[in-house]
Design an enzyme around this catalytic site. Structure first.
Site, short mmCIF file in Angstrom:
data_model
loop_
_atom_site.label_atom_id
_atom_site.label_comp_id
_atom_site.label_asym_id
_atom_site.label_seq_id
_atom_site.Cartn_x
_atom_site.Cartn_y
_atom_site.Cartn_z
N HIS A 8 0.84 -1.23 -0.12
CA HIS A 8 0.06 -0.02 0.13
C HIS A 8 0.93 1.11 -0.02
CE1 HIS A 8 -2.67 2.88 1.62
NE2 HIS A 8 -3.88 2.28 1.31
N GLN B 96 -4.42 -5.16 7.04
CA GLN B 96 -5.31 -6.14 6.29
C GLN B 96 -5.04 -7.40 7.20
OE1 GLN B 96 -7.70 -5.41 4.38
NE2 GLN B 96 -7.11 -3.43 3.97
N ASP C 155 3.14 -4.05 8.18
CA ASP C 155 1.85 -3.38 7.90
C ASP C 155 0.44 -4.24 8.22
OD1 ASP C 155 -0.59 -2.32 6.90
OD2 ASP C 155 0.25 -1.59 4.69
N LYS D 236 -10.68 -0.97 9.97
CA LYS D 236 -10.73 -2.07 9.28
C LYS D 236 -11.14 -3.24 10.00
CE LYS D 236 -7.67 -0.41 6.01
NZ LYS D 236 -8.40 0.08 4.83
N CYS E 54 -4.63 2.45 -3.82
CA CYS E 54 -3.45 2.83 -3.17
C CYS E 54 -2.31 1.98 -3.26
CB CYS E 54 -3.56 3.04 -1.78
SG CYS E 54 -5.00 4.61 -1.56
#
Length: 409
Positions: free
Chosen positions: A121, A201, A198, A224, A364
């Site tokens: 991302h 997700q 990261d 999220k 993104c």
């Protein structure tokens, strides 16, 4: 808990869009919020709205207890060693920038390397680009296999003794692929580099154990994972955080302030300048309670089943291309696709007319779009409240989309 029962706890899903029952397939952008989270926010603002840490009155004490209680819930959720390692941020973007600016500036020098992948991302690309430019370091990319998964043989060749930071997504927001973080961390550490993850997700969809992964930093976004927008978390190993300087200064993060010199509070508060995101943190704590009730294993199992069902049904549609692994076990509930000769924005528009919400664009992730040799894609992302009936509606909508553009053009 059945998905149909879970769905009932999300008030927003009980509506029609353009004359059709809503099918929400955009959870990778932001998840919906269960009534428990909404009520937690309502309780805070109606019952004990107050600033934290600074007051000794009843409302301030109650707000502080709830705020710091949420930090402990996060600690348990990701299995951090201590709440000192749990820093509240505005989200994953802020968390990664904090690592890049605070840790990166102190530890990366000219000629050093920063290693990421093509699937990242933008929030996990641009901070490292900026750091590399500032320090004269080299930004390197681990090659991907044809299905979009990380080529681990290439990872071993890309990460060298010059590498100071390796940063990858736990799960790709486009391909849905689950990355081998534990193995990457071991390679990074063997060369003296730190592992940054990261987890935007990853945390919503599977069990996260930062100690088992042995990552040095892990970031997540509350919105999220059923929590409010504007709240996130940076996990960092205490040994790193203690040496790092704050990147924001002001109230709350100070110990002593003189005319010319100041000192900082201990962890984690030295990284939380100003009035913190109190309601957001309390909402995140309520979301974690909700997700724990379902269970991380059950969440991932549900998404694997939905992904397998969707992959099977969507593969039957002629001229529809799916990106990423075709094995459901290698991904979470994210399926990115294109229909030949139909722009993804047109796909999303027709689906919206059917009450089906999907995402279209570059997500993104422009470098990944270039790697895929496309300008944009459509993306359907599933979560705990989705069912096979939602997939059926999606497939019906995609067939209608194909028919519409075939007949019109």
């Amino acid at each position: 808990m059945k998905a149909s029962d879970v769905r009932k706890q999300f008030p927003i899903l009980d509506q029609e869009v353009n004359g059709h029952p809503l099918v929400y397939l955009d959870s990778a952008a932001t998840s919906q919020k269960p009534v428990q989270v909404i009520e937690a926010l309502n309780d805070y603002y109606r019952g004990y709205n107050s600033n934290v840490h600074r007051g000794v009155h009843t409302l301030g004490t109650r707000a502080t207890d709830k705020y710091e209680g949420a930090r402990e819930k996060v600690r348990r959720f990701i299995n951090a060693s201590s709440t000192e390692e749990v820093i509240f941020t505005r989200g994953t973007t802020t968390a990664i920038n904090t690592v890049a600016v605070s840790y990166g500036r102190a530890n990366v020098n000219q000629g050093d390397e920063i290693v990421i992948t093509y699937m990242e991302h933008h929030s996990n690309i641009i901070p490292w680009q900026q750091l590399a430019k500032e320090k004269g370091a080299q930004l390197k990319f681990i090659p991907l296999r044809e299905d979009g998964s990380i080529n681990m043989d290439e990872a071993k060749n890309t990460i060298t003794d010059k590498t100071k930071i390796v940063s990858t997504s736990h799960v790709s927001n486009v391909l849905g692929v689950i990355n081998p973080i534990k193995e990457l961390a071991a390679i990074a550490h063997s060369h003296g580099a730190v592992m940054v993850v990261d987890g935007a997700q990853g945390a919503p969809h599977m069990k996260v154990d930062v100690r088992d992964l042995d990552c040095d930093f892990y970031s997540l976004s509350g919105h999220k994972m059923c929590a409010p927008t504007g709240i996130g978390v940076l996990y960092g190993k205490k040994e790193h955080l203690e040496k790092m300087e704050p990147i924001e200064f002001g109230g709350e993060m100070i110990d002593f302030v003189g005319l010319y010199e100041s000192t900082w509070k201990e962890l984690p508060w030295k990284f939380e300048a100003g009035t913190p995101i109190i309601a957001g943190a309390i909402g995140l704590g309520a979301a974690i309670d909700f997700l724990n009730e379902i269970g991380s294993e059950a969440i991932l199992e549900h998404e694997h089943k939905l992904a397998a069902y969707a992959l099977e049904k969507m593969s039957e549609i002629e001229n529809l291309k799916i990106y990423g692994p075709l094995e459901a076990s290698k991904r979470v509930g994210v399926i990115t696709f294109n229909i030949e000769d139909v722009h993804p924005h047109d796909v999303a528009t027709v689906l919206d007319a059917e009450g089906i919400a999907v995402r279209a664009g570059h997500h993104c992730a422009q470098p990944l779009m270039k790697w895929l040799d496309v300008s944009a894609t459509a993306r359907a992302s599933f979560y705990i409240y989705n069912t096979e009936q939602d997939i059926d509606r999606l497939v019906e909508g995609l067939v209608k989309t194909k028919e519409y553009f075939t007949n019109v053009f």
